[in-house]
Design an enzyme around this catalytic site. Structure first.
Site, PDB file in Angstrom:
ATOM      1  CB  SER A  60     -29.117  96.232 -39.264  1.00 48.12           C
ATOM      2  OG  SER A  60     -29.482  96.355 -40.610  1.00 48.12           O
ATOM      3  N   GLY A  85     -19.778  77.060 -48.202  1.00 47.65           N
ATOM      4  CA  GLY A  85     -19.341  75.680 -47.986  1.00 47.65           C
ATOM      5  C   GLY A  85     -20.499  74.695 -47.948  1.00 47.65           C
ATOM      6  NE  ARG A 103     -22.434  97.899 -45.194  1.00 52.29           N
ATOM      7  CZ  ARG A 103     -22.644  96.588 -45.205  1.00 52.29           C
ATOM      8  NH1 ARG A 103     -21.661  95.764 -45.483  1.00 52.29           N
ATOM      9  NH2 ARG A 103     -23.831  96.090 -44.946  1.00 52.29           N
TER      10      ARG A 103
END
Lengths: 218, 647, 251
Positions: free
Chosen positions: B285, B46, B338
């Site tokens: 992380s 944005g 992941r």
């Protein structure tokens, strides 16, 4: 140059420069006065030298202006800062472990100012001022006046108390002034703090010796 | 509108974007001044879009729900941002970045979009450095890189563990400059409640001023949605508390297709849930898996003793530990993608080997790495993460293994957009995580930042002109038009309906229940039976919500409970669509795992024959089943393969 | 080990910017020490809602210490008694059974109260808008490796850029000064060759805006540095002073 009044850093700059100027004066003042410890005659010579001469008058005026600027700016900054803090205050008092003197510079300064008025009345008024206006009661031998003054234990105590206040004022003022004019970084911040503390302590010891010595020696 | 046209330009893959730019329509500077663009959201996508469009000369109106654009959740990204610079001379190229992203997405993304993303990735790094983003550097003064999952090259640029923050501050500073120059007008603490459509085109939005409670109207020639993902449907996620899917959902309800809602990403290394009052999950992380080894006890009785607090992890002997990732995936070990790592952790915990007070945690152990490299090396690499862990869990990860568990992190699905990032509503664009376009069924680490900034800096500022070039004759819209009246009335009715329920339970009570349903039945592994059950449960819960929620106070001032209720009302519907999409996609791919569709050894089984398409859902009205449109994915340049991490 | 504790809360309640506020006292039982401070407030709020009372309004968002939205003054500390954390990372294990916890909003003329514990920090945005950027348009930037930057300088810039704009510095300062915030941004950009070009202009513009918005004058108490959750050093303030004075004397 209106930024020296209008901008916050400009105002702080004036505060720093006037402060540093007075730090120099203190050093000068202390060295002169330490003569009292070694020889009253030497002291009187110095007094004569710094009497109603044109250079001494100019020096006094510049010094007075420095004080005035420092005090006026202190009042101005303090008022502005109070306003910036807002109308409502925290109820729980701050637990942030900051240096005590850093938060009380104005009060310390004000106390020192009161002492200064006393000091000026007791000594400067009777010496340089009266000489200037040609008052015959002007003291010609400064040492007599000073030695006489410090025979009173209360006067000694008041002076010592004032020196301690000055010590607090200087432990923050010294490094803070350098920080404000930008003379600080990760390495030098620690150093100027240490130098400031050493300087403040030297001033404290140097000035304190005089009333104590004079009180007990005569 | 049944025909799906993704508007992919003709030509060879590497020339599509250049061809597009060479032939698209542009708007001349004098006309730009006459055109208004609304950008909703101030995250990476944005803020970068608003500032870039403002610089071009358009009048931009930029909205955010926080008190400052700098607080958008892009700020929380830790690891880094990918780019095909090949500064490390390790053979990286635009094609390789494209290929890794397509493969990482389990072959469910559009080739042309992903290639364009890889192409502009290098410009992003240049742009950010010029803005003063302090990326990590080598002693020689050049930029440093680190490695991330799913790639064989070092292409990730980073700024300590705060890459997202630094990139967002960069975009925010560009935005601030545009605001200073009057190119962008900023509206903070405003939440979009509805999209205004006039004659089939997006022409404005209705927002609620979160400070005064007033409902406000804004008109423009085009509307850009950059409001992020819908991960908070699951209640507990790594998203910020105020992240929500409502702006996107209003667009869906006004006719924009919603694509691949079931593609949600679960991040394997989050700090586990500690209790029922937990409000959010904190990410650790992905880089920790470089040196940490993941294990659970081999014996169930040891796991039970740990849960009961009778044994400590350090009491478990080496031969009694099950390093299950190394056991199952010898080739990739602890560095599997992941989705694979997350499912494996869940499998062990469900089988009764989980640790921690709840039994839903596994160990991430650094003792070997500390022995091998020394504590100081580990501290230098991960010190800030270890400190964060210690603050939250109150255990020292240098001495006792970390406990981790998977959590919802990112949503690959979103508003359907074509190659121009335009939705099925003309004049309505969606960028960043809010759209569906580039990550397929699974997003690679360090690619979200890349996509958000690519869309905002380098793609939308071009493609939006192709649309606006036809709008230069259209005068500014009056917000007193009946379309605005109607939209505002709808929003206000919705608010007063919620305020007047005056039921028994706070919003969080329902949100937690929804989260529980979603996590249990629509989470890491799904099956038809569970999904059908979830659909039924969500419907029932939604009904309960609409009759028994209690919102205190009034709608005329700051009212966080009302804000939450409005968002939750949409999360119910989003949850339903996720479940519906998951039910219809009868295959396993990336973050979407259906237990019915797996290989004999428990790996995801894709079905390219039947499901190589983007699911595009079209809204049909309250409580009506939406229609599924399929955008076929024709792989012309790469050949889809089964992912293999074992050998 | 974390256990459950009973606590008493004294919270500043204020309906709106112009209304008069006051402290309200609440008691909470069996608060798990492993929960975060904001989760404790969530529990309180849900309790208040169930009792038919208005919940406490406070700002929060990411709850992982990076967005800078949370802003509570807890027992005499911005962000509470733990070190190097924001309010959202503060955990209840920092408190003991029977404690009274006083929670206040940031107090400064530059941050007017919106409601309860929420304040308006848009002044920070205005200061950044005055010049806290490098004037580059999108596109046309040279290759990122064109200008090498000394690692030390890049690291120092990153140290300053770590600021999250939460306003704890202003909240901690007895002078309501925003110098640490402004200094962090000026330092971040002045240390990098890309930002160096506009450094003088930036320092002047940002300081002028800061003064205009009514923030106080820095007296180097160092409270800001002590309370900053991101450890921004006050040596940045010395750098800002240097940059500003240099720029002014050059004029």
């Amino acid at each position: 140059m209106s930024w020296l009044i209008k901008s916050s850093i400009g105002r702080k700059f004036i505060m720093s420069i006037s402060g540093l100027f007075m730090i120099l004066f203190l050093l000068f003042h202390m060295s002169m006065n330490l003569a009292l410890v070694f020889s009253l005659e030497a002291y009187d010579k110095i007094c004569e030298l710094l009497g109603a001469n044109w250079y001494a008058i100019i020096g006094t005026l510049v010094l007075a202006a420095g004080f005035a600027v420092h005090i006026i700016y202190a009042i101005m900054l303090t008022l502005q800062n109070r306003k910036a803090r807002g109308k409502e205050r925290y109820e729980s008092s701050s637990k942030t472990p900051t240096q005590w003197s850093s938060k009380n510079m104005f009060i310390l300064g004000l106390s020192i100012l009161l002492f200064l008025i006393l000091h000026l009345y007791q000594l400067w008024y009777n010496m340089q001022f009266k000489e200037l206006i040609g008052d015959p009661t002007a003291v010609s031998k400064g040492s007599e006046l000073v030695v006489g003054l410090f025979q009173n234990s209360w006067v000694v105590l008041v002076y010592l108390a004032a020196f301690v206040l000055l010590w607090f004022h200087l432990t923050h003022g010294f490094w803070s002034a350098l920080h404000t004019i930008g003379w600080s970084n990760k390495v030098w911040l620690k150093r100027i703090k240490v130098i400031g503390n050493i300087f403040a302590t030297l001033i404290l010891i140097g000035f304190s010796i005089i009333p104590i010595y004079l009180h007990f020696a005569y | 509108m049944n025909q799906i046209n993704s508007k992919i330009p003709e030509g060879p893959l590497a020339e599509k974007w250049a061809n597009y730019k060479n032939h698209q329509k542009l708007v001349n500077p004098a006309n730009k001044r006459r055109l208004d663009i609304i950008v909703v959201g101030t995250g990476l996508a944005g803020a970068s879009a608003a500032s870039s469009l403002g610089e071009l000369g358009f009048n931009v109106l930029n909205f955010c729900i926080q008190d400052s654009p700098r607080r958008a959740h892009s700020i929380a990204a830790q690891g880094g941002i990918n780019a095909a610079k090949n500064y490390q001379n390790d053979g990286d190229s635009v094609y390789r970045l494209f290929y890794d992203t397509i493969k990482g997405g389990d072959y469910r993304a559009r080739e042309a979009n992903v290639y364009r993303l890889a192409e502009v990735s290098n410009n992003i790094i240049d742009q950010c450095v010029a803005q003063g983003v302090p990326f990590a550097r080598e002693y020689g003064g050049l930029l440093d890189n680190r490695s991330f999952g799913g790639a064989q090259v070092s292409r990730t640029f980073y700024a300590r563990g705060q890459t997202g923050q630094q990139l967002l501050v960069g975009a925010y500073s560009a935005l601030s400059r545009a605001i200073h120059k009057g190119q962008v007008k900023l509206y903070t603490r405003r939440e979009m409640l509805d999209l205004v459509v006039i004659d089939g085109r997006a022409r404005g939005i209705i927002v609620r001023n979160l400070v005064t409670g007033k409902v406000e109207r804004y008109a423009a020639h085009a509307v850009v949605i950059a409001t992020g993902g819908y991960g908070n449907t699951f209640f507990l996620s790594t998203n910020a508390m105020n992240s929500n899917g409502s702006a996107a959902w209003q667009c869906y309800k006004k006719g924009a297709y919603f694509a691949n809602p079931c593609m949600t990403q679960i991040h394997p290394t989050c700090i586990p849930v500690h209790g029922e009052f937990q409000s959010k999950l904190t990410l650790m992380s992905e880089s920790l898996r470089n040196d940490g080894r993941i294990w659970v006890p081999k014996k169930k009785e040891d796991a039970a003793a740990i849960r009961a607090g009778k044994l400590k992890p350090t009491d478990i002997k080496e031969e009694d530990r099950d390093y299950y990732l190394e056991r199952r995936y010898p080739a990739f070990g602890n560095l599997v993608p992941r989705d694979v790592a997350s499912r494996a952790a869940k499998e062990r915990c469900d089988a009764g080997y989980g640790v921690g007070p709840t039994g839903y945690a596994v160990y991430l152990d650094f003792s070997d790495a500390i022995k091998r490299l020394g504590k100081s090396v580990i501290e230098e690499k991960y010190g800030n993460l270890f400190q964060m862990y210690q603050k939250i869990v109150d255990e020292n990860p240098y001495e006792t293994p970390m406990m981790i568990y998977p959590a919802i992190h990112y949503t690959m699905g979103g508003i359907w957009v074509d190659y121009e990032l335009m939705t099925t509503i003309p004049g309505l664009f969606a960028i960043g995580e809010a759209n569906f376009s580039d990550h397929g069924a699974n997003r690679l680490g360090a690619s979200a930042l890349m996509q958000g900034l690519a869309d905002g800096y380098f793609i939308l500022p071009y493609t939006i002109q192709n649309y606006l070039a036809d709008q230069i004759q259209v005068p500014r819209f009056d917000t007193n038009r009946p379309e605005f009246d109607e939209a505002e009335k709808g929003a206000e009715e919705r608010i007063s309906k919620l305020m007047n329920i005056k039921g028994k339970y706070p919003v969080d009570y329902f949100h937690k229940k929804l989260g529980h349903i979603m996590w249990e039945y629509v989470g890491m592994s799904r099956n038809a039976e569970g999904l059908k059950f979830a659909l039924k449960e969500i419907k029932a819960l939604k009904k309960e919500f609409w009759t028994d929620v209690r919102i205190p106070g009034t709608d005329e001032t700051v009212n966080p409970e009302l804000e939450k209720a409005l968002r939750l009302a949409d999360f119910f519907e989003i949850g339903e669509l996720i479940a519906l999409d998951a039910l219809s996609r009868e295959e396993s791919c990336g973050g979407h795992f259906r237990t019915e569709y797996q290989t004999p050894d428990g790996e995801a089984l894709r079905n390219d024959e039947k499901f190589s398409f983007v699911s595009c859902w079209e809204y049909q009205g309250e409580d009506k089943e939406p229609i599924l449109h399929k955008e076929p994915l024709n792989y012309q340049f790469v050949v889809p393969q089964q992912r293999n991490y074992k050998s | 080990m974390d256990k459950n504790i009973n606590i008493k809360l004294r919270i500043w309640r204020q309906k709106g910017p112009k209304e008069k506020g006051a402290f309200e006292t609440y008691e909470l039982e069996n608060v798990y020490q492993g929960s975060s401070f904001l989760e404790m407030l969530d529990i309180l709020n849900n309790k208040l809602i169930c009792e038919g009372k208005e919940p406490v309004a406070f700002d929060h968002d990411c709850r992982e210490g990076i967005c800078g939205m949370c802003s509570l003054y807890i027992n005499g500390h911005p962000h509470g008694p733990d070190e190097d954390v924001t309010t959202c990372q503060l955990h209840m294990r920092k408190f003991n059974d029977g404690d009274t916890i006083t929670i206040e909003p940031w107090r400064s003329a530059g941050f007017p109260i919106i409601k309860d514990l929420m304040v308006d920090r848009s002044a920070f945005d205005k200061i950044i808008q005055a010049g806290g950027y490098v004037s580059v348009n999108t596109g046309g930037a040279p290759d990122a490796n064109t200008i090498p930057i000394e690692k030390d300088k890049a690291d120092a810039a990153m140290d300053a850029a770590a600021c999250i704009g939460c306003g704890a510095c202003v909240a901690a300062c007895k002078n309501g000064s925003a110098m640490l915030f402004v200094a962090a941004k000026v330092s971040h950009l002045a240390l990098l060759p890309q930002g160096r070009i506009e450094a003088a202009k930036r320092a002047k513009a940002m300081v002028a805006k800061m003064d205009e918005l009514g923030f106080g004058n820095c007296t180097n108490t160092g409270a800001c540095e002590i309370e900053c959750p991101k450890n921004i050093s006050i040596t940045n303030i010395a750098r800002l002073n240097r940059e500003f004075l240099k720029a002014k004397f050059k004029d």
